[in-house]
Design a protein around this motif. Structure first.
Motif, PDB file in Angstrom:
ATOM      1  N   THR A 265       0.849  -1.195   0.000  1.00  0.00           N
ATOM      2  CA  THR A 265       0.000   0.000   0.000  1.00  0.00           C
ATOM      3  C   THR A 265       0.879   1.237   0.000  1.00  0.00           C
ATOM      4  O   THR A 265       2.098   1.148   0.185  1.00  0.00           O
ATOM      5  N   THR A 266       0.236   2.376  -0.184  1.00  0.00           N
ATOM      6  CA  THR A 266       1.004   3.616  -0.230  1.00  0.00           C
ATOM      7  C   THR A 266       1.567   3.981   1.135  1.00  0.00           C
ATOM      8  O   THR A 266       2.424   4.828   1.243  1.00  0.00           O
ATOM      9  N   SER A 267       1.071   3.326   2.194  1.00  0.00           N
ATOM     10  CA  SER A 267       1.693   3.583   3.489  1.00  0.00           C
ATOM     11  C   SER A 267       2.466   2.349   3.959  1.00  0.00           C
ATOM     12  O   SER A 267       2.525   2.048   5.129  1.00  0.00           O
ATOM     13  N   GLY A 268       3.020   1.624   2.991  1.00  0.00           N
ATOM     14  CA  GLY A 268       3.875   0.497   3.342  1.00  0.00           C
ATOM     15  C   GLY A 268       3.145  -0.826   3.233  1.00  0.00           C
ATOM     16  O   GLY A 268       2.049  -0.913   2.696  1.00  0.00           O
ATOM     17  N   LEU A 269       3.756  -1.873   3.778  1.00  0.00           N
ATOM     18  CA  LEU A 269       3.171  -3.200   3.674  1.00  0.00           C
ATOM     19  C   LEU A 269       2.104  -3.389   4.748  1.00  0.00           C
ATOM     20  O   LEU A 269       2.275  -2.976   5.889  1.00  0.00           O
TER      21      LEU A 269
ATOM     22  N   MET B   1      -4.237   2.759   0.922  1.00  0.00           N
ATOM     23  CA  MET B   1      -4.576   2.502  -0.469  1.00  0.00           C
ATOM     24  C   MET B   1      -3.516   1.614  -1.115  1.00  0.00           C
ATOM     25  O   MET B   1      -2.325   1.805  -0.871  1.00  0.00           O
ATOM     26  N   LEU B   2      -3.972   0.667  -1.945  1.00  0.00           N
ATOM     27  CA  LEU B   2      -3.021  -0.213  -2.622  1.00  0.00           C
ATOM     28  C   LEU B   2      -2.116   0.600  -3.536  1.00  0.00           C
ATOM     29  O   LEU B   2      -2.584   1.499  -4.227  1.00  0.00           O
ATOM     30  N   SER B   3      -0.839   0.257  -3.574  1.00  0.00           N
ATOM     31  CA  SER B   3       0.101   0.984  -4.415  1.00  0.00           C
ATOM     32  C   SER B   3      -0.321   0.936  -5.881  1.00  0.00           C
ATOM     33  O   SER B   3      -0.188   1.915  -6.612  1.00  0.00           O
ATOM     34  N   PHE B 154      -4.020  11.341  -5.496  1.00  0.00           N
ATOM     35  CA  PHE B 154      -3.063  10.737  -6.422  1.00  0.00           C
ATOM     36  C   PHE B 154      -3.361  11.150  -7.866  1.00  0.00           C
ATOM     37  O   PHE B 154      -2.448  11.397  -8.657  1.00  0.00           O
ATOM     38  N   SER B 250       3.122   9.450   5.264  1.00  0.00           N
ATOM     39  CA  SER B 250       3.035   8.877   6.607  1.00  0.00           C
ATOM     40  C   SER B 250       4.393   9.040   7.291  1.00  0.00           C
ATOM     41  O   SER B 250       5.157   9.934   6.967  1.00  0.00           O
ATOM     42  N   ASN B 252       6.792   7.148   6.971  1.00  0.00           N
ATOM     43  CA  ASN B 252       7.791   6.613   6.057  1.00  0.00           C
ATOM     44  C   ASN B 252       8.856   7.657   5.680  1.00  0.00           C
ATOM     45  O   ASN B 252       8.534   8.745   5.206  1.00  0.00           O
ATOM     46  N   GLN B 255       8.895   9.082   2.133  1.00  0.00           N
ATOM     47  CA  GLN B 255       7.783   9.979   1.829  1.00  0.00           C
ATOM     48  C   GLN B 255       8.019  11.365   2.424  1.00  0.00           C
ATOM     49  O   GLN B 255       7.733  12.387   1.806  1.00  0.00           O
ATOM     50  N   PHE B 305       5.981   5.779  -2.819  1.00  0.00           N
ATOM     51  CA  PHE B 305       4.566   5.414  -2.704  1.00  0.00           C
ATOM     52  C   PHE B 305       4.178   4.164  -3.495  1.00  0.00           C
ATOM     53  O   PHE B 305       3.275   3.454  -3.113  1.00  0.00           O
ATOM     54  N   SER B 309       8.051  -0.948   0.671  1.00  0.00           N
ATOM     55  CA  SER B 309       9.281  -0.530   1.320  1.00  0.00           C
ATOM     56  C   SER B 309      10.239  -1.691   1.529  1.00  0.00           C
ATOM     57  O   SER B 309      11.429  -1.499   1.673  1.00  0.00           O
TER      58      SER B 309
END
Lengths: 486, 328
Positions: A265-269, B1-3, B154, B250, B252, B255, B305, B309
């Motif tokens: 996801t955009t905030s990691g796994l 949200m899914l990448s 996005f 976040s 991260n 990011q 994003f 990671s």
């Protein structure tokens, strides 16, 4: 008038008209309504229903069509009615069968008592392409193998329901059940006011409850795995995930790290606890199953075997879908539940056995020949409709690999009046089957969605109802006790 | 949200914005070509052709339409952009609004059997305008019909990042054209080129309102690069990206670093002295720095994003007939 022209087929059970030539009592209000509407009225309702499906994009993709054309799965405006008594008996039979099959799978991938006791020939199991030898000894969460099933049933000439296929891998079609009902209530609202019908729109909730009941934690992350937008059932995958409020993922969205499955996801796994996968076993994990497959998630089966992931349905359940195994299911029910099967099934000749094989080769014209590992109506041969060359080719195939085939007598599939359109709209008898959907939760809690998908062979005389083979569907009504109040 | 979904929405934003910029550049230069001095040897199609990595030789309007409008492969082709946005919209139907989907599918269907002859029959300007309006309406629908959450952000980052990159590319086209002509500020060709630059960004009218009708190169530069109240300026685009990122980012590290990069870029834009850049003749170097900054943001977005990671599984390339899993 519509109804006056309608004639049921001689020697078949008709869901609308009884042997006395009159509508069955549960169908009387329906029949009256259809008669009032007349053929032109019905045709106009039909057009409006089909337009509605197309505009909403309720379509499926046909594989044989290289351009990947999207087609609607046509819904016939004449609904099928099942009485409360018919349904109650059917439901009990389904639950019994599913419970026995689930116990069978737990045993087969556990102690294998069923093989030791000689109930099932061992070679039939180990040679089945759907048997996952590497999963023997792996405990299955909450002992549930078949979280979702869509059993195919037919009605014989006496109206008796018989199981045709169990479909324990990735049965599809439940979204059409829900959508058909929505469309029917929109185009024929007056008809609905004359019946009390069990609802079907709670299926997503039912499925979510079932999936949550087998999850390892209180607030599990659940996802639906789809092969992608070009899959024939993509609409359903997207529909179910949206209705359940869970994520719809593709193989590329998933990654296994340290035997745990994650979504990117955009905030990691983000960890996934339960995966309702709508792909076959063979495409789940290229490491465990098919190294030539680019679909799937490397390492997924490791996560599963370590108990870090619930897969619905559990891998390996397909061994029951083997059409030779089908012949043994009545024995399986008696063995595990010590009960007589409540639901009948179709007499099956196993080509692997020489006596049966000789009979099949001699009587192929009167039989339906099926590959043991086929599904979706592909590779099926209806003897009475086959050409001389097709029969010869089929006989050669049976001789070359007898264990790959079974044969069944041609079934006298029940019929229902179905609207046949332009240029002269009228009702004609067409063959139907029924696929009820069941959700299996923890502690043998089985819920069956009332009714199911009625598929109808739209071509005259055709016995093949599959959507990929030119079939349509009907809204299927299960009436409440005393639910016809015309 | 899914990448995958985030990247898909970002891609739709970029595709629609790209189609609009390409069509606008073609339109502006079509008009300039009609009015150009017959004595003038300057081939305005050459600079465009180079900016978009076009292979056509010699560059002509017809050839550029074939490649930048009708082609299905070229990265900057309007038709490719719209098809790709439509396919994305179909796969991400649950994230965009019904209005956006119908709008996208409608224009996609209208381009199915397109040919240059048909564009001529419709009228080049009418056709260009239709595409331009489609793109504007698409972004308008996004702002007015979507929930302004992650999906919307996005989509928006995609739109503004493509816009920022396009501003750099348009500047580069104009720089080349100007360099080909003798350097003499105030010459008609010079005025026309700077005016064309403004028009390529729908900025001629806003420019006149903000200043006056006199086209002064330093003012034009300031307007398209630094005026954050002009929606098609570089400063505005980066500011919008920065704001969207601020909400999305976040804990991260990658990011947060991306947010800081965008912030720094905004600061650098503020202190730009356009007059000095023009006087010292360092426009080429400057434009290439701007371009590089925008590309860095694009790459950093991808890293922070759109990929996970931790080490990801090998890229899953759809095999022929992928997805053709037999279903029951």
């Amino acid at each position: 008038m519509t109804s006056e022209r309608y004639r049921p087929l001689e020697g078949f059970y008709d869901g609308m008209i009884g042997s006395d030539g009159l509508p069955r009592s549960c169908c009387a209000p329906l029949w009256e309504h259809l008669t009032t509407l007349g053929p032109q009225g019905l045709a106009s309702v039909q057009r409006s229903a089909e337009l509605s499906l197309l505009n909403q994009g309720i379509t499926f993709t046909v594989y044989a069509d290289a351009r990947g054309t999207e087609k609607i799965f046509p819904v016939d405006v004449v609904p099928r009615v099942l009485t409360f008594e018919e349904w109650t008996r059917l439901e009990a039979g389904l639950k019994q069968r599913l419970e026995a099959l689930n116990h069978f799978l737990c045993d087969l991938y556990g102690d294998q008592k069923v093989l030791k006791d000689g109930v099932i020939p061992t070679d039939l199991v180990v040679n089945s392409p759907h048997f996952c030898r590497e999963l023997v000894g792996t405990p299955v969460p909450e002992n549930v193998f078949i979280h979702v099933s869509g059993t195919d049933l037919i009605q014989d000439e006496h109206g008796e329901f018989l199981v045709l296929e169990d479909n324990l891998r990735v049965p599809s079609g439940v979204s059409y059940v829900i959508e058909n009902r929505i469309i029917m209530s929109r185009v024929l609202p007056d008809l609905f006011s004359r019946y009390r019908i069990f609802r079907v729109d709670h299926y997503p909730q039912m499925l979510l409850d079932g999936l949550r009941s087998v999850a390892p934690c209180d607030d599990p992350e659940i996802a639906v795995l789809t092969p992608g937008i070009y899959n024939s059932a993509y609409f359903e995958h997207s529909f179910l995930s949206a209705q359940m409020g869970v994520r719809l993922v593709e193989g590329g969205d998933l990654v296994v790290d340290d035997d745990v499955l994650y979504m990117k996801t955009t905030s990691g796994l983000q960890r996934v606890d339960v995966l309702y996968r709508r792909v076959d076993d063979a495409f789940l994990d290229p490491i465990a199953f098919r190294s030539d497959s680019l679909l799937g998630v490397p390492g997924l089966m490791h996560a599963y075997r370590r108990g870090n992931l619930v897969l619905a349905n559990a891998p390996g359940a397909g061994v029951v879908d083997d059409k030779a195994m089908y012949a043994y299911i009545p024995r399986i029910i008696r063995y595990y539940l010590d009960q007589e099967p409540l639901l009948g099934q179709v007499n099956t000749y196993l080509c692997r056995e020489s006596k049966d094989r000789d009979f099949v080769l001699a009587h192929l014209e009167e039989l339906v020949l099926k590959p043991t590992d086929g599904s979706g109506g592909y590779g099926l041969l209806v003897g009475s409709h086959a050409t001389r060359d097709e029969l010869a080719a089929a006989r050669a195939a049976v001789r070359a690999a007898p264990h790959r085939f079974i044969a069944q007598p041609i079934q006298k599939l029940a019929t229902m009046p179905t609207l046949i359109g332009d240029p002269d709209p009228h009702l004609a008898a067409r063959h139907i089957d029924l696929r009820p959907f069941a959700v299996y939760g923890a502690e043998d809690q089985i819920s069956v969605l009332p009714g199911g998908l009625t598929r109808v062979a739209l071509r005259e005389g055709s016995l093949v109802v599959n959507s990929s083979q030119g079939g349509g569907s009907k809204d299927t009504w299960v009436l409440h006790d005393g639910g016809e109040h015309a | 949200m899914l990448s995958r979904i985030a990247r898909g929405l970002y891609g739709i934003g970029r595709d629609v914005e790209r189609a609009q910029n390409v069509i606008r550049i073609l339109e502006v230069n079509h008009k300039m070509n009609l009015e150009r001095d017959p004595e003038d040897e300057l081939n305005i199609w050459l600079a465009i052709s180079e900016a978009f990595g076009s292979q056509v030789d010699p560059p002509s309007e017809f050839a550029l339409y074939q490649e930048l409008v009708l082609d299905f492969e070229h990265a900057y082709s309007v038709r490719r952009c719209i098809r790709s946005a439509r396919d994305g919209g179909r796969a991400m139907r649950d994230y965009i609004s019904e209005e956006m989907w119908l709008h996208l599918n409608g224009v996609f269907l209208s381009l199915t059997d397109l040919s240059f002859e048909q564009i001529l029959a419709e009228g080049r300007s009418e056709f260009n305008r239709r595409i331009e309006t489609f793109c504007d309406a698409f972004h308008g629908l996004a702002d007015d019909t979507m929930i302004q959450g992650s999906a919307w952000r996005f989509l928006r980052i995609g739109k503004f990042l493509e816009r920022a990159l396009m501003i750099c590319r348009i500047l580069e086209i104009k720089r080349k054209v100007l360099a080909l002509a003798p350097q003499e500020e105030g010459r008609p060709i010079d005025v026309h080129q700077w005016q064309a630059l403004l028009r390529s960004l729908s900025g001629y009218e806003p420019y006149r309102r903000a200043y006056d009708a006199r086209i002064k190169p330093a003012r034009v530069m300031e307007f398209v690069l630094q005026r954050s109240d002009f929606p098609r300026s570089l400063a505005h685009s980066i500011l919008q990206i920065r704001q969207a990122l601020g909400t999305l980012a976040s804990e991260n590290a990658a990011q947060l670093e991306l947010c800081a990069t965008a912030e720094l870029f905004l600061e650098q834009l503020k202190v730009l002295d356009a007059r000095e850049v023009l006087r010292s003749g360092s426009l080429e170097a400057y434009v290439s720095v701007l371009h590089k900054r925008c590309s860095e943001i694009a790459q950093s977005l991808e890293r922070s994003f759109f990929v996970s990671s931790r080490p990801a599984s090998p890229a899953i390339v759809p095999a022929p007939h992928a997805g053709l899993v037999p279903q029951q």
